[in-house]
Each structure stands twice: as C-alpha cells, then as structure tokens.
Scaffold this motif. Structure first.
Motif, mmCIF file in Angstrom:
data_model
loop_
_atom_site.group_PDB
_atom_site.id
_atom_site.type_symbol
_atom_site.label_atom_id
_atom_site.label_comp_id
_atom_site.label_asym_id
_atom_site.label_seq_id
_atom_site.Cartn_x
_atom_site.Cartn_y
_atom_site.Cartn_z
ATOM 1 N N LEU A 26 0.834 -1.201 0.000
ATOM 2 C CA LEU A 26 0.000 0.000 0.000
ATOM 3 C C LEU A 26 0.870 1.254 0.000
ATOM 4 C CD1 LEU A 26 -2.886 1.060 0.004
ATOM 5 C CD2 LEU A 26 -2.865 0.893 2.502
ATOM 6 N N ASP A 27 1.992 1.225 0.731
ATOM 7 C CA ASP A 27 2.921 2.369 0.703
ATOM 8 C C ASP A 27 3.431 2.623 -0.710
ATOM 9 O OD1 ASP A 27 2.881 3.244 3.345
ATOM 10 O OD2 ASP A 27 4.527 1.925 3.956
ATOM 11 N N ASP A 28 3.826 1.557 -1.406
ATOM 12 C CA ASP A 28 4.318 1.711 -2.783
ATOM 13 C C ASP A 28 3.217 2.220 -3.705
ATOM 14 O OD1 ASP A 28 6.786 0.705 -1.984
ATOM 15 O OD2 ASP A 28 6.288 -1.350 -2.596
ATOM 16 N N LEU A 29 2.028 1.666 -3.542
ATOM 17 C CA LEU A 29 0.901 2.064 -4.378
ATOM 18 C C LEU A 29 0.571 3.539 -4.185
ATOM 19 C CD1 LEU A 29 -1.487 1.507 -6.276
ATOM 20 C CD2 LEU A 29 -2.787 0.794 -4.249
ATOM 21 N N THR A 30 0.469 3.975 -2.923
ATOM 22 C CA THR A 30 0.094 5.378 -2.687
ATOM 23 C C THR A 30 1.173 6.331 -3.181
ATOM 24 O OG1 THR A 30 0.858 5.251 -0.379
ATOM 25 C CG2 THR A 30 -1.493 4.879 -0.792
ATOM 26 N N ALA A 31 2.439 5.948 -3.063
ATOM 27 C CA ALA A 31 3.518 6.800 -3.588
ATOM 28 C C ALA A 31 3.393 6.930 -5.108
ATOM 29 C CB ALA A 31 4.875 6.226 -3.196
ATOM 30 N N ASP A 32 3.109 5.816 -5.772
ATOM 31 C CA ASP A 32 2.943 5.842 -7.225
ATOM 32 C C ASP A 32 1.733 6.678 -7.628
ATOM 33 O OD1 ASP A 32 3.447 5.003 -9.981
ATOM 34 O OD2 ASP A 32 1.655 3.760 -9.735
ATOM 35 N N LEU A 33 0.624 6.514 -6.933
ATOM 36 C CA LEU A 33 -0.578 7.288 -7.251
ATOM 37 C C LEU A 33 -0.344 8.778 -7.057
ATOM 38 C CD1 LEU A 33 -3.306 5.020 -5.618
ATOM 39 C CD2 LEU A 33 -2.806 5.261 -8.067
ATOM 40 N N ALA A 34 0.363 9.133 -5.991
ATOM 41 C CA ALA A 34 0.661 10.551 -5.735
ATOM 42 C C ALA A 34 1.539 11.127 -6.844
ATOM 43 C CB ALA A 34 1.337 10.702 -4.373
ATOM 44 N N ARG A 35 2.531 10.355 -7.294
ATOM 45 C CA ARG A 35 3.398 10.826 -8.397
ATOM 46 C C ARG A 35 2.592 11.033 -9.675
ATOM 47 N NH1 ARG A 35 7.019 7.280 -6.184
ATOM 48 N NH2 ARG A 35 6.387 5.576 -7.551
ATOM 49 N N ARG A 36 1.693 10.104 -9.967
ATOM 50 C CA ARG A 36 0.939 10.172 -11.226
ATOM 51 C C ARG A 36 -0.154 11.225 -11.216
ATOM 52 N NH1 ARG A 36 -1.704 5.471 -12.930
ATOM 53 N NH2 ARG A 36 -1.529 4.457 -10.929
ATOM 54 N N HIS A 37 -0.780 11.445 -10.061
ATOM 55 C CA HIS A 37 -1.945 12.324 -10.014
ATOM 56 C C HIS A 37 -1.693 13.677 -9.339
ATOM 57 C CE1 HIS A 37 -4.584 9.346 -11.775
ATOM 58 N NE2 HIS A 37 -4.140 8.447 -10.907
ATOM 59 N N GLY A 38 -0.545 13.868 -8.730
ATOM 60 C CA GLY A 38 -0.175 15.180 -8.225
ATOM 61 C C GLY A 38 -0.448 15.446 -6.757
ATOM 62 N N ASP A 39 -0.139 16.687 -6.390
ATOM 63 C CA ASP A 39 -0.180 17.109 -4.990
ATOM 64 C C ASP A 39 -1.564 17.028 -4.366
ATOM 65 O OD1 ASP A 39 2.529 17.594 -5.049
ATOM 66 O OD2 ASP A 39 2.296 19.744 -5.447
ATOM 67 N N ARG A 40 -2.584 17.302 -5.153
ATOM 68 C CA ARG A 40 -3.952 17.281 -4.599
ATOM 69 C C ARG A 40 -4.301 15.877 -4.098
ATOM 70 N NH1 ARG A 40 -9.410 18.974 -7.810
ATOM 71 N NH2 ARG A 40 -10.821 18.752 -6.057
ATOM 72 N N LEU A 41 -4.011 14.855 -4.883
ATOM 73 C CA LEU A 41 -4.269 13.494 -4.427
ATOM 74 C C LEU A 41 -3.304 13.115 -3.313
ATOM 75 C CD1 LEU A 41 -5.878 10.894 -4.583
ATOM 76 C CD2 LEU A 41 -4.218 10.064 -6.254
ATOM 77 N N ALA A 42 -2.059 13.524 -3.395
ATOM 78 C CA ALA A 42 -1.090 13.206 -2.347
ATOM 79 C C ALA A 42 -1.592 13.681 -0.984
ATOM 80 C CB ALA A 42 0.261 13.833 -2.665
ATOM 81 N N ALA A 43 -2.171 14.877 -0.940
ATOM 82 C CA ALA A 43 -2.710 15.397 0.318
ATOM 83 C C ALA A 43 -3.856 14.528 0.832
ATOM 84 C CB ALA A 43 -3.172 16.842 0.128
#
Length: 79
Positions: A26-43
C-alpha cells in the motif's frame, strides 16, 4: 488491482476508479498514485483510510494481493 476513489479522492483524480499493476505494498501504491496524479491526491492519501477487499488495512508495508480492490476513503465531514 482496482483502485476505487471516493469523495475528495475522486475529485482529485477525476475518476471513480482505475486499474493498476499488482505486486506491491500500500505504501508503494500510494507513492505511485501521488506521483501520477499530483499534490492534490497526495494530500488526500496522507489522511485517507484504505480498504483492501473490504477489510481495513493498517499494515501499509504488507504486499497487496493480486486482483485486490483497494478503496481510498478520505475523511468524511458531517454526521
């Protein structure tokens, strides 16, 4: 794996779900999703809860099962 987005996560991504490669935590997945979709999703991901095949996931380092459905649940307001 299928990632389903709800509420603020859906708004940040602009869709309700997407298919992603399996074989990671899940850590790897969320890091990848944040990189692909940007700061708004990362937050959103920093404060979200996650369900893996309908079960709350608390160990973000455990590998996710292939074919899993991951629900991204931001905090909900209201009562």
């Amino acid at each position: 794996m299928t990632v389903r987005y709800f509420a603020g996560a859906r708004a940040a991504v602009g869709r309700s779900e997407e298919v992603v490669p399996a074989g990671r935590s899940l850590d790897d997945l969320t890091a990848d999703l944040a990189r692909r979709h940007g700061d708004r999703l990362a937050a959103v991901l920093r404060v979200a809860s996650f369900l893996v095949d309908g079960v709350s996931c608390h160990d973000r380092a455990t590998p996710l099962p292939g074919g899993a459905t991951i629900d991204v649940l931001p905090p909900f307001a209201g009562g």
